[in-house]
Design a protein around this motif. Structure first.
Motif, PDB file in Angstrom:
ATOM      1  N   GLU A  83       0.791  -1.225   0.000  1.00  0.00           N
ATOM      2  CA  GLU A  83       0.000   0.000   0.000  1.00  0.00           C
ATOM      3  C   GLU A  83       0.827   1.281   0.000  1.00  0.00           C
ATOM      4  O   GLU A  83       0.394   2.277  -0.590  1.00  0.00           O
ATOM      5  CB  GLU A  83      -0.969  -0.001   1.190  1.00  0.00           C
ATOM      6  N   PRO A  84       2.007   1.352   0.636  1.00  0.00           N
ATOM      7  CA  PRO A  84       2.783   2.590   0.525  1.00  0.00           C
ATOM      8  C   PRO A  84       3.062   3.017  -0.911  1.00  0.00           C
ATOM      9  O   PRO A  84       3.197   4.221  -1.174  1.00  0.00           O
ATOM     10  CB  PRO A  84       4.082   2.252   1.264  1.00  0.00           C
ATOM     11  N   LEU A  85       3.140   2.075  -1.839  1.00  0.00           N
ATOM     12  CA  LEU A  85       3.361   2.422  -3.243  1.00  0.00           C
ATOM     13  C   LEU A  85       2.051   2.545  -4.001  1.00  0.00           C
ATOM     14  O   LEU A  85       1.845   3.526  -4.741  1.00  0.00           O
ATOM     15  CB  LEU A  85       4.254   1.378  -3.915  1.00  0.00           C
ATOM     16  N   THR A  86       1.150   1.584  -3.835  1.00  0.00           N
ATOM     17  CA  THR A  86      -0.079   1.597  -4.629  1.00  0.00           C
ATOM     18  C   THR A  86      -1.005   2.752  -4.254  1.00  0.00           C
ATOM     19  O   THR A  86      -1.709   3.285  -5.117  1.00  0.00           O
ATOM     20  CB  THR A  86      -0.828   0.262  -4.457  1.00  0.00           C
ATOM     21  N   LEU A  87      -0.998   3.158  -2.986  1.00  0.00           N
ATOM     22  CA  LEU A  87      -1.846   4.272  -2.583  1.00  0.00           C
ATOM     23  C   LEU A  87      -1.368   5.594  -3.157  1.00  0.00           C
ATOM     24  O   LEU A  87      -2.141   6.572  -3.210  1.00  0.00           O
ATOM     25  CB  LEU A  87      -1.918   4.366  -1.059  1.00  0.00           C
ATOM     26  N   LEU A  88      -0.117   5.672  -3.573  1.00  0.00           N
ATOM     27  CA  LEU A  88       0.380   6.878  -4.240  1.00  0.00           C
ATOM     28  C   LEU A  88      -0.034   6.938  -5.702  1.00  0.00           C
ATOM     29  O   LEU A  88       0.063   7.995  -6.331  1.00  0.00           O
ATOM     30  CB  LEU A  88       1.910   6.945  -4.137  1.00  0.00           C
TER      31      LEU A  88
END
Length: 628
Positions: free
Chosen positions: A249-254
């Motif tokens: 999520e730290p990458l996909t939420l961006l």
């Protein structure tokens, strides 16, 4: 000591008497009576294409390296491991973004399909909707959550949701089939990879063919899960653990964030959800209750509330909940002017590009890393059997491992897609991959059970019953197609599909097109016309398929039991019983396209060049070799 995989032994020197004698002795050990003077003795023995590749030394051993060589090998090993983990991370993230892209493109359409209760009352239509929906959103969890929300809201009964849950189970197997296409460059790897991915889909389809009629007649899944829920006092629990998304999520939420309640709202008939965007713009909101004048649509409300009339309308003072937007999201498409479909196609193209790139890199890195003692250890651990009499436990341990790993990553698509390259390279055998896929089916249902336990108290029973139906459906499939070794039919059928795909590589695309698109759409269209049309069209086709399977089985096992005309399929046209005419047709079309492209560039095509070379030689042996 570094090794590489080889599919076949090095060719024998047939002119060497010693080599010929050695091959003759090996042949006599196998019961062959051929001699070195016999021309048939010079024909090398064919190896099993499904056999695990052998390891062959290709470089110096660790002891033969100097200090600098050892440091370089350690450094390259660490670098390859880091790159492998990084590619796997981006591969999983791209799957998450791909799921969001499919939801943006077709999420509202899926919600509209679910809102049609007349269609869902037909079990065949419900089955196909489950398949198509899961392919569309690329997430069995999203599909299951929509079904649960409709059941808990009373728009869908539990009995009507059973075929949809079965279809969801089938749709999740398409991802690993697409991943296997990355091995199409090597025939043997493609054979194993496609067979390993097809065994998952075949298990799901065979289970549906047996279980769905039994469920429609007896309703055993409905009664069994209802008895379990009635027997235990189940209370609402905490949210299901989300271990993998903590990392991704730290990458996909961006990149993108979606409001998944919009799809559920459309499915449950909420009119406001149809005009909302799936893209989440406000990540932090606060709900407050305020007194507000509301227009009265039904004058009976004035009996319980104080109403007052203006020039244009009648108003009433009510407590109304309002949302106050506090914080904007920080992803790329926040407050974008593009439509949901446009953003979906952008993410679809980008995620597919990253997915294919990472997949190719993973395959290359695994080919490089899984060598020598590492490959030997992995193959020994994954494919080893317990000593007699505990050999039967091996498959059930593999089922347990598949269930635990899927529970950890919380996605059966991610797990089956991750082991597909290992199957293609021969690290995991098809016989061992089969129980791993079965365990993956069970693992994804346990996640659904935990998610159902997090439901509100008023909808807990129905949500949990749908999750338990999914679980017992997969357990029934394991009882049917794994417990009895003779009935493990998905393995030999997958091998047949793998052999066909290795010979005709276009068959892989045909399998995906028929199994996951054309066949479900055809059944869905016929089911909309009603049961008489579905039985009238689908019944004869089904009987013809069953008849062909039975006759083919008898041709191979006991041809004397059949009439002379049915002992072979030669009485039919070649295109009706062989793929060779279709392969020639596709090859000629591809050759024509290549010839046209080369002519436009002013260069002779490869076929024209070959034709000129064929006119030079008159030797029939040379002509035959060039033709081959």
């Amino acid at each position: 000591m570094p090794f590489s995989r080889t599919q076949s032994a090095p060719p024998l020197n047939l002119e060497d008497p010693a080599s010929c004698k050695a091959s003759q002795s090996q042949g006599s050990a196998r019961g062959s009576s051929l001699t070195c003077d016999d021309p048939e003795a010079l024909t090398p023995l064919e190896e099993d294409p499904w056999a695990m590749p052998q390891l062959q030394q290709t470089g110096p051993s660790w002891g033969e390296l100097d200090c600098a060589g050892k440091l370089l090998r350690v450094f390259m090993g660490i670098l390859k491991g880091v790159l492998l983990v990084g590619c796997l991370y981006f591969f999983i993230c791209s799957l998450d973004v791909l799921s969001s892209a499919f939801q943006l493109v077709g999420g509202k359409v899926a919600g509209d399909i679910f809102s049609d209760n007349a269609v869902l009352s037909n079990p065949m239509a419900g089955l196909v909707i489950g398949v198509l929906l899961t392919i569309l959103v690329q997430s069995s969890s999203t599909s299951s959550s929509i079904v649960v929300s409709m059941v808990s809201s009373g728009l869908l009964t539990v009995s009507a949701s059973i075929p949809i849950v079965m279809g969801v189970n089938v749709g999740t197997s398409v991802t690993s089939t697409l991943v296997s296409l990355a091995h199409s460059g090597d025939r043997n790897e493609f054979r194993r990879a496609f067979g390993g991915s097809a065994v998952h889909g075949l298990f799901n389809w065979l289970t549906i063919i047996v279980v769905l009629p039994i469920e429609l007649i007896s309703g055993y899944l409905l009664h069994l899960t209802n008895a379990i829920i009635s027997s235990f006092h189940i209370q609402s629990g905490k949210d299901a653990p989300d271990i993998l998304k903590v990392l991704t999520e730290p990458l996909t939420l961006l990149i993108i964030q979606l409001d998944k309640s919009v799809i559920s709202g459309i499915a449950t008939g909420d009119p406001e959800s149809k005009n909302k965007s799936l893209i989440l713009n406000w990540c932090k909101v606060q709900e407050t209750v305020v007194l507000k004048n509301v227009s009265v649509t039904n004058l009976t409300e004035c009996e319980s509330h104080l109403c007052f009339t203006t020039e244009n309308q009648t108003l009433v003072l009510k407590n109304v909940s309002e949302k106050i937007n506090l914080q904007l999201c920080d992803h790329v498409f926040v407050n974008t002017s593009l439509s949901d479909i446009a953003v979906g196609f952008i993410l679809l193209f980008g995620s597919l590009l990253v997915l294919c790139t990472c997949l190719v890199l993973i395959v290359k890195l695994l080919n490089s890393v899984l060598q020598g003692q590492i490959a030997q250890v992995i193959k020994k651990v994954l494919n080893s059997d317990l000593p007699y009499p505990f050999g039967w436990v091996n498959g059930y341990l593999a089922i347990l491992v598949g269930a635990v790993m899927t529970f950890i990553v919380q996605s059966s698509s991610v797990f089956t897609s991750a082991i597909t390259p290992l199957i293609g390279m021969g690290v995991i055998s098809l016989e061992r991959a089969y129980p791993l896929c079965l365990g993956s089916n069970v693992g994804t249902t346990t996640t659904a059970v935990l998610a159902a336990l997090a439901s509100p108290a008023e909808s807990l029973g129905s949500a949990l019953q749908v999750a338990l139906i999914h679980l017992f459906f997969n357990l029934t499939g394991i009882l049917l197609w794994y417990v009895v070794p003779v009935l493990r039919l998905p393995i030999p059928i997958a091998k047949v599909f793998g052999d066909i795909t290795a010979k005709y590589r276009w068959f892989a695309g045909l399998y995906v097109l028929l199994s996951f698109i054309l066949l479900p759409l055809s059944v869905f269209g016929l089911s909309l016309a009603g049961w008489p049309v579905l039985l009238g069209v689908g019944g004869p086709i089904l009987l013809l398929i069953v008849f062909s399977i039975v006759v083919t089985f008898c041709q191979r096992r006991c041809p004397q039991c059949l009439p002379p005309i049915l002992r072979t399929w030669n009485f039919l046209p070649s295109w009706a019983h062989s793929l060779e005419p279709w392969d020639r047709l596709l090859s000629s079309c591809c050759g024509f396209c290549c010839r046209c492209r080369c002519c436009r560039q002013g260069q002779p095509s490869a076929m024209d060049t070959g034709a000129k070379e064929l006119q030079v030689y008159d030797n029939p042996t040379v002509l035959h070799s060039l033709e081959l």
